[in-house]
Design a protein around this motif. Structure first.
Motif, short mmCIF file in Angstrom:
data_model
loop_
_atom_site.label_atom_id
_atom_site.label_comp_id
_atom_site.label_asym_id
_atom_site.label_seq_id
_atom_site.Cartn_x
_atom_site.Cartn_y
_atom_site.Cartn_z
N ASN A 156 0.85 -1.20 0.00
CA ASN A 156 0.00 0.00 0.00
C ASN A 156 0.88 1.24 0.00
OD1 ASN A 156 -1.85 2.03 0.36
ND2 ASN A 156 -2.69 1.24 2.29
N ALA A 157 1.08 1.83 -1.17
CA ALA A 157 1.95 3.00 -1.28
C ALA A 157 1.38 4.22 -0.55
CB ALA A 157 2.19 3.35 -2.75
N GLY A 158 0.07 4.22 -0.30
CA GLY A 158 -0.55 5.35 0.39
C GLY A 158 -0.06 5.54 1.81
N LEU A 159 0.49 4.47 2.42
CA LEU A 159 0.98 4.57 3.79
C LEU A 159 2.17 5.52 3.90
CD1 LEU A 159 0.86 0.83 4.94
CD2 LEU A 159 -0.91 2.58 5.18
N TRP A 160 2.83 5.78 2.82
CA TRP A 160 4.07 6.53 2.85
C TRP A 160 3.85 8.04 2.75
CZ3 TRP A 160 8.82 3.50 2.30
CH2 TRP A 160 8.57 2.12 2.23
N ARG A 161 2.61 8.45 2.62
CA ARG A 161 2.31 9.86 2.40
C ARG A 161 1.24 10.33 3.39
NH1 ARG A 161 2.27 13.82 -1.90
NH2 ARG A 161 0.37 15.09 -1.85
N CYS A 162 1.48 11.49 4.01
CA CYS A 162 0.48 12.12 4.87
C CYS A 162 -0.61 12.73 3.99
CB CYS A 162 1.12 13.19 5.72
SG CYS A 162 -0.06 14.22 6.64
N PRO A 163 -1.89 12.49 4.29
CA PRO A 163 -2.96 13.07 3.47
C PRO A 163 -3.00 14.60 3.52
CG PRO A 163 -3.85 12.02 5.44
CD PRO A 163 -2.41 11.63 5.36
N GLY A 164 -2.34 15.19 4.52
CA GLY A 164 -2.26 16.64 4.58
C GLY A 164 -1.18 17.23 3.70
N ASP A 165 -0.31 16.39 3.18
CA ASP A 165 0.78 16.82 2.30
C ASP A 165 0.22 17.01 0.90
OD1 ASP A 165 3.02 17.13 0.72
OD2 ASP A 165 4.07 15.34 1.46
N GLN A 166 0.17 18.25 0.44
CA GLN A 166 -0.40 18.57 -0.86
C GLN A 166 0.68 18.82 -1.92
OE1 GLN A 166 -3.93 18.49 -1.20
NE2 GLN A 166 -3.55 17.56 0.81
N SER A 167 1.92 18.43 -1.66
CA SER A 167 3.01 18.72 -2.60
C SER A 167 2.87 17.87 -3.87
CB SER A 167 4.36 18.46 -1.94
OG SER A 167 4.51 17.11 -1.56
N PHE A 168 3.37 18.43 -4.96
CA PHE A 168 3.27 17.75 -6.25
C PHE A 168 4.36 18.27 -7.18
CE2 PHE A 168 0.79 21.62 -6.54
CZ PHE A 168 1.16 22.15 -7.77
N VAL A 169 4.56 17.56 -8.27
CA VAL A 169 5.39 18.03 -9.37
C VAL A 169 4.57 17.88 -10.65
CG1 VAL A 169 7.64 17.54 -8.32
CG2 VAL A 169 6.47 15.75 -9.61
N VAL A 170 4.93 18.65 -11.66
CA VAL A 170 4.23 18.59 -12.95
C VAL A 170 5.15 17.91 -13.95
CG1 VAL A 170 3.11 19.89 -14.78
CG2 VAL A 170 2.94 20.68 -12.40
N VAL A 171 4.73 16.74 -14.42
CA VAL A 171 5.53 15.94 -15.33
C VAL A 171 4.86 15.91 -16.70
CG1 VAL A 171 6.60 13.68 -15.72
CG2 VAL A 171 6.31 14.53 -13.38
N ASN A 172 5.49 16.53 -17.67
CA ASN A 172 4.94 16.59 -19.03
C ASN A 172 3.50 17.09 -19.02
OD1 ASN A 172 7.34 15.53 -20.14
ND2 ASN A 172 6.65 13.43 -19.72
N GLY A 173 3.27 18.13 -18.21
CA GLY A 173 1.95 18.74 -18.15
C GLY A 173 0.96 18.06 -17.24
N VAL A 174 1.35 16.95 -16.61
CA VAL A 174 0.46 16.20 -15.72
C VAL A 174 0.87 16.43 -14.27
CG1 VAL A 174 -0.40 13.91 -15.10
CG2 VAL A 174 0.09 14.46 -17.49
N VAL A 175 -0.09 16.80 -13.42
CA VAL A 175 0.18 17.01 -11.99
C VAL A 175 0.29 15.66 -11.30
CG1 VAL A 175 -0.72 17.94 -9.83
CG2 VAL A 175 -0.98 19.24 -11.95
N LYS A 176 1.41 15.42 -10.65
CA LYS A 176 1.63 14.15 -9.96
C LYS A 176 1.97 14.42 -8.49
CE LYS A 176 3.23 11.49 -13.98
NZ LYS A 176 2.21 10.42 -13.91
N PRO A 177 1.17 13.90 -7.57
CA PRO A 177 1.49 14.08 -6.14
C PRO A 177 2.83 13.44 -5.80
CG PRO A 177 -0.74 13.22 -6.45
CD PRO A 177 -0.06 13.13 -7.78
N ARG A 178 3.57 14.08 -4.92
CA ARG A 178 4.79 13.43 -4.45
C ARG A 178 4.40 12.23 -3.57
NH1 ARG A 178 9.50 17.34 -2.50
NH2 ARG A 178 8.07 17.68 -0.77
N VAL A 179 5.26 11.23 -3.58
CA VAL A 179 4.84 9.92 -3.06
C VAL A 179 5.15 9.68 -1.59
CG1 VAL A 179 4.98 8.82 -5.32
CG2 VAL A 179 7.01 8.86 -3.84
#
Length: 264
Positions: free
Chosen positions: A100-123
């Protein structure tokens, strides 16, 4: 009627915000608890050996024993930011956490990067106590190993109670990088602390109304509120905060020190 509706809106919106915040804190608490359970299961299957909190580039042969590799930043070309197959799915804890990769991220963490125009949450939001096996069993060359314990096995915790040794915490999005959290131990003493030397090497997360989520070696987890405003400077979204600075007489530093390690 419009006045009544406006009044009710003013009453409901703060309550809704608190409910959403409480829900995120509960989910984060569950995430860090489950990830710590995976850590404990790994130790049980590894003859009590702890996974390393990090490893140096020259220790790449040890990467398979590091709880997570890779370093986060804000560069979309760095797949560690957004691709769970890069580091998380090759973690020695992966099979123990229900994949479960979701365990590694706090739901309050809204950080992201934009990859080729697509918003991707940091993991990843989670970081491990540096003193749990250190950088491949060392202090990474920083000189801390001479004074402070680096625990390689769970049996090394004594005489420090497991309930007072943190394992994982959610870190700020503008402070997190490699997989460990380095508590600055200068000034620590159980009997005669010298708070004038207190400071930070990293900053803890405060996504839950000024509080962060931590787990401990006894398996429990808690949402811990930071009390000094110096511990929670303004968040730099999409950037990096200055997370290495002096903070004399900061009670949050004292708490982190008391829950990170002990003198040798």
């Amino acid at each position: 009627m419009l006045v009544l509706v406006g009044f009710l809106t003013l009453m409901i919106l703060p309550a809704f915000a608190r409910t959403r915040s409480d829900s995120r804190a509960f989910q984060c608490l569950n995430n860090v608890r489950e990830l710590t359970r995976a850590w404990r299961m790994y130790c049980d299957d590894s003859q009590d050996a702890l996974p390393y909190s990090a490893a140096l580039d020259r220790q790449r042969y040890l990467f398979q024993y590091v709880w997570t590799t890779g370093s986060l930043d804000n560069n979309p070309a760095n797949q560690s930011n957004w691709n769970v197959t890069r580091d998380i799915q090759v973690s020695p804890l992966w099979k123990y956490c229900g994949t479960n990769a979701g365990l590694w991220r706090c739901p309050g963490d809204q950080s992201f990067v934009v990859v080729n125009g697509v918003v991707k949450p940091r993991v990843r939001s989670m970081a491990m106590n540096m003193h749990l096996a250190g950088w491949g069993g060392t202090d990474g060359g920083w000189g801390w190993e001479k004074a402070w314990k680096f625990y390689l096995k769970a049996t090394d915790f004594a005489p420090q109670p497991p309930a007072k040794l943190f394992v994982l915490m959610d870190m700020r999005e503008d402070s997190i990088d490699i997989g460990n959290f380095a508590t600055k131990m200068d000034g620590y003493s159980m009997t005669s602390p010298n708070g004038i030397f207190y400071g930070f090497n990293d900053l803890p997360g405060a996504y839950h109304d000024g509080a962060g989520t931590l787990s401990f070696a006894d398996g429990r987890a808690e949402v811990h509120r930071w009390t000094d405003p110096r511990t929670v400077p303004p968040l730099i979204s999409g950037g990096q905060v200055d997370d290495g600075f002096a903070s004399p007489h900061n009670p949050d530093v004292a708490w982190l020190q008391d829950h990170s390690t002990r003198p040798k």
